[in-house]
Design an enzyme around this catalytic site. Sequence first.
Site, mmCIF file in Angstrom:
data_model
loop_
_atom_site.group_PDB
_atom_site.id
_atom_site.type_symbol
_atom_site.label_atom_id
_atom_site.label_comp_id
_atom_site.label_asym_id
_atom_site.label_seq_id
_atom_site.Cartn_x
_atom_site.Cartn_y
_atom_site.Cartn_z
ATOM 1 N N GLU A 17 0.905 -1.211 -0.053
ATOM 2 C CA GLU A 17 0.090 -0.082 0.015
ATOM 3 C C GLU A 17 0.809 1.270 0.144
ATOM 4 O O GLU A 17 0.420 2.091 -0.569
ATOM 5 C CB GLU A 17 -1.023 0.008 1.100
ATOM 6 C CG GLU A 17 -1.946 1.206 1.077
ATOM 7 C CD GLU A 17 -3.027 1.067 2.023
ATOM 8 O OE1 GLU A 17 -3.516 2.069 2.783
ATOM 9 O OE2 GLU A 17 -3.606 -0.021 1.984
ATOM 10 N N ASP A 114 -2.635 -2.748 3.031
ATOM 11 C CA ASP A 114 -3.029 -2.882 4.419
ATOM 12 C C ASP A 114 -4.160 -3.904 4.655
ATOM 13 O O ASP A 114 -4.988 -3.932 4.033
ATOM 14 C CB ASP A 114 -3.612 -1.456 4.949
ATOM 15 C CG ASP A 114 -2.515 -0.593 5.168
ATOM 16 O OD1 ASP A 114 -1.096 -1.113 5.222
ATOM 17 O OD2 ASP A 114 -2.494 0.408 5.772
ATOM 18 N N TYR A 325 -0.993 -4.182 13.641
ATOM 19 C CA TYR A 325 -1.924 -3.181 12.804
ATOM 20 C C TYR A 325 -2.550 -2.353 13.621
ATOM 21 O O TYR A 325 -3.560 -2.893 14.613
ATOM 22 C CB TYR A 325 -2.483 -4.128 11.830
ATOM 23 C CG TYR A 325 -3.343 -3.468 10.944
ATOM 24 C CD1 TYR A 325 -2.812 -2.786 9.910
ATOM 25 C CD2 TYR A 325 -4.685 -3.095 10.788
ATOM 26 C CE1 TYR A 325 -3.459 -1.838 8.820
ATOM 27 C CE2 TYR A 325 -5.553 -2.501 10.131
ATOM 28 C CZ TYR A 325 -4.841 -1.939 8.810
ATOM 29 O OH TYR A 325 -5.557 -1.012 8.124
#
Length: 702
Positions: A17, A114, A325
């Site tokens: 990303e 992501d 994350y």
Amino acid sequence: MILKKGEFMSKILVIAEKPSAGADIAKVLGCTDKKQGYIEGDKYIVTWAIGHLVGLKYPEEHDENLKKWSLDPLPFNFPIKESLKILPNTSKQFTVIKNLIQRNDVSELVNAGDAGREGYLIQEWIYRLAGNKKSKKVLWASSLTDEAIKKAFENLKEPVEFNSLLDEAEARAIGDFNFGINYSRALTLTLGDGSVMLRYGRCQTPLLNLIVQRDLEIENFISKPYKNIEILLKDTAKATLVDDGLARLDFFDNSEAMKVVDELSTGERKVEVVDYKANEKESTAPMLLNLAALQKQAANMYQYSPDKTLSIAQTLYEKYKVLSYPRTDSRALSNDIYNEIKEHINSCKFGVFEKLVSAIDLTSIKADKKYFNDLKVTDHHALIPTINSNMASEYSKMSDEEKNVLDIVIKAFISIFYPAYKYKVIEIVTKKSGYNFLTKGKQVLELGYKQVLNYEEDKNSPDSEETEDEEANMDALGNVKIGDILDITEINALDRKTKAPAQYTMSGIISLMEKKNVGTSATRADIIKKLMDPKSTYIELKKGKYASTELGRKYIFAIPEVLKDPELTAKFEERLQAINEGKLSKESFLQEIYDEQVKIIEELKSTGKVDLGIDKQESKFKCPMCGKNIIENSKAFSCSERCGFAIWKTISGKTINEKIVEQLLIKGKTKTKIKGFVKKDGTGKFDAYLALSDGKVKFEFN
């Protein structure tokens, strides 16, 4: 392997990303040949998006005639296959990706965006617009450490697993886009007075409504005085007058309160203990943090705004690779994490955390269902420190703010491996002249996990004073028994006042959004930020509290209830979840939205204009797009016919005056460079000319 003439070794194209993630993946995959926009190796090619490369077209990009705002074509409902566009600011990198996808030696793609709803959609739209027909796999990684990337590549997933997620993501993106373009135009044209565009957002506007309603509650609140009766026993123990159900008695009639004081003062100033209860209790560490919980703690402890905390967490994840994350809604870990949990713990064994980690008995760790539960994990598990052998080194490079946020996560993580917090509580009922008094006491038996979290949990807590009272009560009365007679040292009628509800703090606004299901962990900070947009400011942050502006209030007063109902966003998310579960089709969902918009916009056409309270005046300029008059107000110089042209009075932190506007409208460019524009990320300033091109104000540097 020897290739024949004309043959070539097939390669796998990995698309991350962001450039930083791409570089991390390239290192793990052994790609070293750096090219413009990608890194190549013998087996893999790694490239990256730069966030969004593809977006949705605005109405005027479908049809130039729609640039001028009109009610006639509303609501817009463009087919998705005709709506995707390459974003101009990142078109160069899109071309790089498209060319790589179409290379003859590329046989397969790996979606390494992501790992979440938004990240997956970003990638899929790129592939679609690039015309990809090659097979794909999905890399679903919870962190960007070398170990996590290697593990994720060993367990690549099939796109079919994400079909429902993609439908959900696309439905959300299109639905929200249609809410914004249709209602912003409809409200501006039917309610607005021409002085400002009335921006609408499916999450923003209901949240604004909640803030406005809280502000009105506070302003209309009339405080009422009342009294509580309190006595002191043994000089330090406090006992409060209660009813037979042990609820505190509040006296709004002063004479009644004083009558009780007089009766208590008559005769011997003593009470009898009529009930005594003692219990030993314990509590385990709180659930692990998701982004919302992290944002609330960072706001309470350090006054960091939600978007600041998110930005720091993203840096800890991307740059330092010490955090899992960040955009997660889960507060538990999946059971597979248990197999590597000791490595996560040992990664924290440095600096101030070394002593805390050393106290953990690693041989007795169990997968407690409170913290390890697959059913409580959505796309991503709770926030935890990564397995990173360089954790101490990375920590030493961080700013104080970055350390503060990581500290919160590490301590929350470490605390779940500590024993329970144990304490003893007492409840004593005493009696005099027919009146009951209640005393509560507390004694800490074992700190347990509070050795780690005590500071974070108790600092600035509104209950901290009450806790001190309970500890003093335990010291004074911990050993009394039923039938004991105790001396009354003091009798007090305490003056109290009913309090208005508090304005929403940076922590409180996140709690409110969670409770009302407004947005997700990934979007809440941006929702708040958009309400504070200087182009049309609906809320302001003052001394750590959010308050609605005059414009925000008048906007909320004017729009239909259905468009500001806090339940709107919750119902929207429920329907998205139904798409994810296969109970509702994306097409049916979007058709429902369109049908509702037809109905509401038709109703808006019969409403009257609203005075938004913004001073406006005619300027001497003409709109370069349609030739109509330019209206000047407190926010911008804009077209009186709302054709879409505007020059905002604040651009990148710099005030734009009439002289600059005149140069732009007459010459198309400022005479000299303007000094002191602020960069988007706030890291510095720059100088530039302003120029007008196709009705848009742009920066030029020569």
